[in-house]
Write a protein that holds these residues in place. Sequence first.
Motif, PDB file in Angstrom:
ATOM      1  N   LYS A   9      32.453  52.405   7.181  1.00  0.00           N
ATOM      2  CA  LYS A   9      31.610  53.503   7.670  1.00  0.00           C
ATOM      3  C   LYS A   9      31.756  54.757   6.824  1.00  0.00           C
ATOM      4  N   SER A  10      32.959  55.029   6.362  1.00  0.00           N
ATOM      5  CA  SER A  10      33.142  56.223   5.530  1.00  0.00           C
ATOM      6  C   SER A  10      32.466  56.031   4.170  1.00  0.00           C
ATOM      7  N   TYR A  11      32.443  54.806   3.671  1.00  0.00           N
ATOM      8  CA  TYR A  11      31.737  54.516   2.422  1.00  0.00           C
ATOM      9  C   TYR A  11      30.229  54.714   2.603  1.00  0.00           C
ATOM     10  N   LEU A  12      29.694  54.189   3.689  1.00  0.00           N
ATOM     11  CA  LEU A  12      28.260  54.360   3.970  1.00  0.00           C
ATOM     12  C   LEU A  12      27.914  55.834   4.183  1.00  0.00           C
ATOM     13  N   PHE A  13      28.833  56.579   4.802  1.00  0.00           N
ATOM     14  CA  PHE A  13      28.642  58.011   4.989  1.00  0.00           C
ATOM     15  C   PHE A  13      28.548  58.709   3.632  1.00  0.00           C
ATOM     16  N   GLY A  14      29.372  58.280   2.687  1.00  0.00           N
ATOM     17  CA  GLY A  14      29.327  58.830   1.333  1.00  0.00           C
ATOM     18  C   GLY A  14      27.992  58.557   0.659  1.00  0.00           C
ATOM     19  N   ILE A  15      27.488  57.349   0.828  1.00  0.00           N
ATOM     20  CA  ILE A  15      26.186  56.999   0.254  1.00  0.00           C
ATOM     21  C   ILE A  15      25.086  57.874   0.849  1.00  0.00           C
ATOM     22  N   ARG A  16      25.110  58.049   2.159  1.00  0.00           N
ATOM     23  CA  ARG A  16      24.094  58.889   2.811  1.00  0.00           C
ATOM     24  C   ARG A  16      24.208  60.340   2.358  1.00  0.00           C
ATOM     25  N   THR A  17      25.429  60.785   2.126  1.00  0.00           N
ATOM     26  CA  THR A  17      25.639  62.149   1.637  1.00  0.00           C
ATOM     27  C   THR A  17      25.052  62.322   0.246  1.00  0.00           C
ATOM     28  N   VAL A  18      25.271  61.347  -0.619  1.00  0.00           N
ATOM     29  CA  VAL A  18      24.712  61.407  -1.981  1.00  0.00           C
ATOM     30  C   VAL A  18      23.189  61.434  -1.914  1.00  0.00           C
ATOM     31  N   LYS A  19      22.603  60.597  -1.081  1.00  0.00           N
ATOM     32  CA  LYS A  19      21.139  60.568  -0.947  1.00  0.00           C
ATOM     33  C   LYS A  19      20.606  61.892  -0.413  1.00  0.00           C
ATOM     34  N   LEU A  20      21.311  62.483   0.555  1.00  0.00           N
ATOM     35  CA  LEU A  20      20.891  63.784   1.083  1.00  0.00           C
ATOM     36  C   LEU A  20      20.995  64.850   0.005  1.00  0.00           C
ATOM     37  N   PHE A  21      22.078  64.828  -0.761  1.00  0.00           N
ATOM     38  CA  PHE A  21      22.243  65.770  -1.866  1.00  0.00           C
ATOM     39  C   PHE A  21      21.076  65.668  -2.848  1.00  0.00           C
ATOM     40  N   LEU A  22      20.739  64.446  -3.254  1.00  0.00           N
ATOM     41  CA  LEU A  22      19.646  64.254  -4.217  1.00  0.00           C
ATOM     42  C   LEU A  22      18.316  64.724  -3.650  1.00  0.00           C
ATOM     43  N   TYR A  23      18.092  64.472  -2.357  1.00  0.00           N
ATOM     44  CA  TYR A  23      16.859  64.922  -1.704  1.00  0.00           C
ATOM     45  C   TYR A  23      16.792  66.455  -1.689  1.00  0.00           C
ATOM     46  N   LEU A  24      17.889  67.092  -1.289  1.00  0.00           N
ATOM     47  CA  LEU A  24      17.907  68.552  -1.216  1.00  0.00           C
ATOM     48  C   LEU A  24      17.791  69.186  -2.598  1.00  0.00           C
TER      49      LEU A  24
END
Length: 88
Positions: A9-24
């Motif tokens: 779950k923490s790995y998937l959270f990291g992936i979602r964070t990277v995607k949010l960063f790229l979107y922002l």
Amino acid sequence: MKRNVILEKSYLFGIRTVKLFLYLKKCGVDEVLIKQLLKSGTSVGANVEEAVGASSRRDFIHKLSISYREARETIYWIKLLKDAQILE
């Protein structure tokens, strides 16, 4: 090897964070602000991974507590972005 749900779950959270960063970043949000989000959000899983390889119980607890604090910091940045109406 036994399944480690926290690690997954923490790995998937990291992936979602990277995607949010790229979107922002694509939306033109200030990079200084979103880099804080990226750093804290990706370090959660990195610290959990370190905890799994800890050399002692004390080291394990210490690394997990760092991960917990990073998760709380990430929540702060997400709330800030939401309340500033950057995220909806």
